[in-house]
Scaffold this motif. Structure first.
Motif, PDB file in Angstrom:
ATOM      1  N   SER A 132       0.810  -1.184  -0.049  1.00 49.28           N
ATOM      2  CA  SER A 132      -0.260  -0.064   0.078  1.00 49.28           C
ATOM      3  C   SER A 132       0.774   1.115  -0.047  1.00 49.28           C
ATOM      4  O   SER A 132       0.314   2.265   0.420  1.00 49.28           O
ATOM      5  N   GLN A 133       2.148   1.050  -0.421  1.00 46.21           N
ATOM      6  CA  GLN A 133       3.017   2.230  -0.429  1.00 46.21           C
ATOM      7  C   GLN A 133       2.694   3.478  -1.260  1.00 46.21           C
ATOM      8  O   GLN A 133       2.759   4.684  -0.940  1.00 46.21           O
ATOM      9  N   PHE A 134       1.796   3.260  -2.424  1.00 48.26           N
ATOM     10  CA  PHE A 134       1.358   4.074  -3.390  1.00 48.26           C
ATOM     11  C   PHE A 134       0.396   4.959  -2.748  1.00 48.26           C
ATOM     12  O   PHE A 134       0.053   6.005  -3.116  1.00 48.26           O
ATOM     13  N   LEU A 135      -0.279   4.494  -1.710  1.00 46.11           N
ATOM     14  CA  LEU A 135      -1.376   5.229  -1.039  1.00 46.11           C
ATOM     15  C   LEU A 135      -0.883   6.107   0.163  1.00 46.11           C
ATOM     16  O   LEU A 135      -1.539   7.243   0.200  1.00 46.11           O
ATOM     17  N   ARG A 136      -0.112   5.697   0.906  1.00 40.99           N
ATOM     18  CA  ARG A 136       0.520   6.545   1.583  1.00 40.99           C
ATOM     19  C   ARG A 136       2.114   5.919   2.101  1.00 40.99           C
ATOM     20  O   ARG A 136       2.450   4.869   2.429  1.00 40.99           O
ATOM     21  N   ARG A 137       3.179   7.069   1.738  1.00 47.77           N
ATOM     22  CA  ARG A 137       4.645   6.511   1.812  1.00 47.77           C
ATOM     23  C   ARG A 137       5.093   6.710   3.570  1.00 47.77           C
ATOM     24  O   ARG A 137       6.052   5.999   3.743  1.00 47.77           O
ATOM     25  N   ARG A 138       4.265   7.541   4.064  1.00 46.17           N
ATOM     26  CA  ARG A 138       4.509   7.756   5.316  1.00 46.17           C
ATOM     27  C   ARG A 138       4.493   6.804   6.197  1.00 46.17           C
ATOM     28  O   ARG A 138       3.480   5.868   6.227  1.00 46.17           O
ATOM     29  N   GLN A 139       5.701   6.445   7.076  1.00 45.89           N
ATOM     30  CA  GLN A 139       5.731   5.427   8.100  1.00 45.89           C
ATOM     31  C   GLN A 139       5.907   4.039   7.414  1.00 45.89           C
ATOM     32  O   GLN A 139       6.049   3.075   7.828  1.00 45.89           O
ATOM     33  N   LEU A 164       0.966  -1.639  11.203  1.00 37.95           N
ATOM     34  CA  LEU A 164      -0.308  -1.765  11.739  1.00 37.95           C
ATOM     35  C   LEU A 164      -1.158  -0.716  12.089  1.00 37.95           C
ATOM     36  O   LEU A 164      -2.170  -0.608  11.617  1.00 37.95           O
ATOM     37  N   HIS A 165      -0.441   0.407  12.434  1.00 41.25           N
ATOM     38  CA  HIS A 165      -1.044   1.488  12.742  1.00 41.25           C
ATOM     39  C   HIS A 165      -1.643   2.331  11.619  1.00 41.25           C
ATOM     40  O   HIS A 165      -2.766   2.665  11.340  1.00 41.25           O
ATOM     41  N   ARG A 166      -0.659   2.448  10.376  1.00 43.23           N
ATOM     42  CA  ARG A 166      -1.184   2.758   9.275  1.00 43.23           C
ATOM     43  C   ARG A 166      -2.311   2.253   8.685  1.00 43.23           C
ATOM     44  O   ARG A 166      -3.021   2.869   7.926  1.00 43.23           O
ATOM     45  N   ARG A 167      -2.335   0.909   8.548  1.00 44.43           N
ATOM     46  CA  ARG A 167      -3.369   0.259   7.999  1.00 44.43           C
ATOM     47  C   ARG A 167      -4.540   0.172   8.709  1.00 44.43           C
ATOM     48  O   ARG A 167      -5.746   0.133   8.307  1.00 44.43           O
ATOM     49  N   LEU A 168      -4.673   0.607   9.959  1.00 43.22           N
ATOM     50  CA  LEU A 168      -5.956   0.876  10.882  1.00 43.22           C
ATOM     51  C   LEU A 168      -6.404   1.868  10.768  1.00 43.22           C
ATOM     52  O   LEU A 168      -7.716   2.271  10.947  1.00 43.22           O
ATOM     53  N   PHE A 169      -5.627   3.082  11.015  1.00 44.12           N
ATOM     54  CA  PHE A 169      -5.815   4.456  11.106  1.00 44.12           C
ATOM     55  C   PHE A 169      -5.874   5.349  10.110  1.00 44.12           C
ATOM     56  O   PHE A 169      -6.295   6.278  10.160  1.00 44.12           O
ATOM     57  N   ASP A 170      -5.065   4.876   8.964  1.00 45.03           N
ATOM     58  CA  ASP A 170      -5.357   5.695   7.844  1.00 45.03           C
ATOM     59  C   ASP A 170      -6.473   5.397   7.138  1.00 45.03           C
ATOM     60  O   ASP A 170      -6.665   4.212   6.430  1.00 45.03           O
ATOM     61  N   PRO A 171      -7.564   6.362   6.808  1.00 43.75           N
ATOM     62  CA  PRO A 171      -8.840   6.219   6.063  1.00 43.75           C
ATOM     63  C   PRO A 171      -8.577   5.496   4.661  1.00 43.75           C
ATOM     64  O   PRO A 171      -9.446   4.380   4.545  1.00 43.75           O
TER      65      PRO A 171
END
Length: 265
Positions: A41-48, A111-118
């Motif tokens: 899922s890097q293309f959705l959000r690179r942060r973290q 796990l945090h980015r997958r749970l809390f990034d919409p």
């Protein structure tokens, strides 16, 4: 833990988990190669993603290598090399502890980015989340085992696990008895690890078989792009000079056209 449950968990379950891991992976590769990927899922959000993925994968690779070498190598090999059980236990505690903390921090970030990034949450399946939760729980159990390991720095507990693993490998029916009296946290750690093997063919974990090791062996190459100014650019042999109709046959076609009187037509 009763003798029957102990036999079921550490005598039969390992063979079931490894069989499903190997056969299931082969069947999935044969039937659904398109799904054989990490689904990043890097293309959705690179942060973290960068720091989390690097910490997680480096830590897990060290842990897997240490577990396989430490558990599956016969004890006689270490004895022949002059490596004492206490030294091996201390080395495993230090190296495994550092790798476990690195993997835990990386897994927590993922796990945090997958749970809390919409955006990532909407694109994630329940299987993706379940895999990360199980791995995170496994890392927590592994870190917790360090407390009991520090109480047995002589390597006595480590010898139990090595005898069990080698017994499973050599089809020894008495292998589960080695784990009858070990602490519960060790047993949960082993059962959850075998469960991860069991679910691998049905989840994104299957991409562990596709580690790009061959990239390390391929010959290197370099792409060079030349920059030239528009003023000094020479006419292309396939298009001819400016003001003349393109000729895709190069100078030979231009010469033939000039000789036949068709170049200026």
């Amino acid at each position: 833990m009763s003798a029957f449950i102990n036999q079921l968990a550490f005598g039969w379950y390992p063979y079931l988990a490894v069989t499903v891991l190997v056969v299931g992976s082969i069947l999935r590769f044969d039937a659904s190669q398109y799904s054989w990927r990490a689904q990043s899922s890097q293309f959705l959000r690179r942060r973290q993603m960068v720091i989390g993925s690097n910490l997680f994968h480096m830590g897990v690779l060290v842990l897997l290598g240490g577990h396989f070498v430490g558990l599956l190598t016969p004890i006689n090999v270490f004895d022949a090399l002059g490596i004492s059980h206490g030294f091996k236990q201390t080395a495993a505690l230090v190296v495994g502890g550092l790798a476990g903390v690195a993997a835990f921090v990386g897994c927590s970030l993922l796990l945090h980015r997958r749970l809390f990034d919409p955006r990532i949450r909407r694109s994630s399946s329940w299987g993706d989340i379940l895999v990360l939760v199980l791995i995170w729980s496994q890392l927590v159990l592994g870190i917790l085992t360090t407390w009991w390991t520090m109480e047995h720095l002589d390597g006595s507990e480590m010898v139990r696990f090595m005898n069990w693993a080698n017994g499973i490998l050599t089809l020894n029916p008495g292998a589960p008895e080695e784990l009858q009296e070990v602490a519960l946290v060790y047993k949960l750690h082993i059962i959850l690890g075998l469960t991860l093997f069991l679910i691998t063919p049905f989840t994104r974990l299957v991409h562990i078989w596709s580690a790009p090791i061959w990239y390390l062996l391929r010959p290197g190459f370099q792409i060079v792009r030349a920059r030239s100014s528009a003023k000094g650019r020479r006419p292309s042999q396939t298009r001819g000079p400016a003001g003349v109709a393109p000729s895709y046959g190069g100078t030979t076609v231009l010469r033939q056209m000039a000789e036949s009187g068709q170049e200026g037509a």
